[in-house]
Enzyme design. Structure first.
Site, PDB file in Angstrom:
ATOM      1  N   VAL A 152      26.613   7.560  35.150  1.00 53.08           N
ATOM      2  CA  VAL A 152      26.404   8.749  34.321  1.00 53.08           C
ATOM      3  C   VAL A 152      26.809  10.053  34.996  1.00 53.08           C
ATOM      4  CG1 VAL A 152      24.580   7.791  32.875  1.00 53.08           C
ATOM      5  CG2 VAL A 152      23.992   8.877  35.055  1.00 53.08           C
ATOM      6  N   TYR A 153      27.110  10.017  36.286  1.00 52.74           N
ATOM      7  CA  TYR A 153      27.512  11.251  36.952  1.00 52.74           C
ATOM      8  C   TYR A 153      28.874  11.691  36.411  1.00 52.74           C
ATOM      9  CZ  TYR A 153      23.776  10.293  40.351  1.00 52.74           C
ATOM     10  OH  TYR A 153      22.564  10.030  40.961  1.00 52.74           O
ATOM     11  N   SER A 154      28.861  12.767  35.642  1.00 51.86           N
ATOM     12  CA  SER A 154      30.071  13.280  34.965  1.00 51.86           C
ATOM     13  C   SER A 154      30.740  12.178  34.144  1.00 51.86           C
ATOM     14  CB  SER A 154      31.051  13.869  35.980  1.00 51.86           C
ATOM     15  OG  SER A 154      30.489  14.974  36.642  1.00 51.86           O
TER      16      SER A 154
END
Length: 328
Positions: A60-62
């Site tokens: 989910v990071y970026s």
């Protein structure tokens, strides 16, 4: 130059650097991110050259961008020398099965993470949060399958109640599933609630601990002043960081600054050194955005704290845990 140290992750035989490089900053979309792929790759390269072998990211990071940058950084390097960790749970799409810990989502996202990372296997695959809507047996079965098929080496968890983590460990033992070997809790000098929650479980069960937010969103670096409105940093954009501005926490920062001055080091180095002195902690997850910050963080390995100094740092507050405090 500080020489990197290594330790075993919990009771496993896996050797990880004493500092883990958190990769949430590598991406775009938020003001506090680096928003510069070239600079991100340079920082990653420098960390690897300093001996950091442990990288932590998440799908989910970026929305996958962080994993892609990590993939570019490790391309061409000896994969056997690296420990790559990522996570699953968060929302990756506005469609049914686009988030959570169902068997479908876990298996789909593992394949997507492998593609973005450009690797054949993930060393440490972690559930980012507890999923109240999926039976833990289903989640563990899917993770066990990934280990059995060689796509994952170890599994871990992050940020949950002790009873939930204990239940997962019990179910793994009961069903013969792969067991969680690692826990990623929020833990630092002003956020010590996990001492009354999941850390005792980790200590008794031989679970590795890799704390996130070891500098409390920059609060423990001494960059903020008690009587001044923050004008930069996470506190200007993040309510969680500004919520740390309490009397107890300012007292902690006062001791951090005093000890740092006495030793001729920085507040960030004292704060990280405190974590490194905790027997239950294996590898704090640092999140530098510049090379200077990276070098400063790594130099914390050289900072020794006496029992009296540890007591000074801890005395201003007593740990209390609740779901609200933990943000769950």
């Amino acid at each position: 130059m500080t020489e990197m140290e290594y330790t075993k992750l919990g009771d496993t035989g896996l050797e990880v650097s004493r500092l883990c490089l958190g990769c949430m900053n590598f991406g775009s979309g938020q003001p506090w991110m680096m928003n510069d792929e070239e600079a991100s790759l340079e920082l990653l390269d420098d960390a690897l050259e300093m001996g950091v072998n442990f990288l932590d990211t998440a799908n989910v990071y970026s929305r996958g961008e962080s994993e892609e940058i990590v993939g570019k950084a490790i391309e061409g390097r000896n994969r056997d020398e690296l420990v790559i960790a990522t996570k699953v749970y968060g929302k990756m799409g506005g469609y049914p099965n686009g988030q959570g810990l169902s068997r479908k989502h876990i298996l789909d996202q593992a394949e997507a993470s492998l593609d973005r990372l450009g690797t054949d296997y993930i060393d440490l695959y972690q559930i980012h949060r507890w999923d109240d809507e999926t039976p833990i047996e289903e989640t563990l079965s899917a993770l066990d399958y990934l280990v059995e098929t060689g796509k994952v080496r170890y599994i871990g968890a992050s940020s949950m109640a002790a009873w939930q983590f204990s239940k997962a460990l019990y179910e793994s033992d009961l069903q013969g599933y792969e067991r969680f070997t690692c826990m990623q809790p929020e833990y630092n000098l002003v956020d010590r609630h996990e001492e009354e929650n999941v850390l005792p479980v980790c200590e008794s069960e031989g679970i590795g601990v890799i704390p996130w937010s070891p500098l409390a969103g920059g609060f423990l670096t001494g960059k903020y002043d008690r009587d001044e409105e923050p004008t930069e940093g996470r506190a200007t954009e993040d309510d969680h960081t500004e919520a740390r501005f309490t009397d107890e926490n300012w007292a902690v920062v006062g001791e951090v600054r005093a000890i740092a001055e006495e030793k001729g080091v920085t507040p960030a180095q004292v704060s990280l050194a405190w974590l490194l002195h905790k027997p239950v902690v294996d590898s704090p997850i640092i999140g530098p955005r510049t090379i200077d910050h990276l070098e400063e963080n790594v130099a914390s390995l050289d900072v020794a704290l006496s029992d009296e100094e540890l007591e000074r740092l801890e005395s201003p507050k007593s740990p209390v845990w609740s779901r609200e405090i933990a943000g769950l």
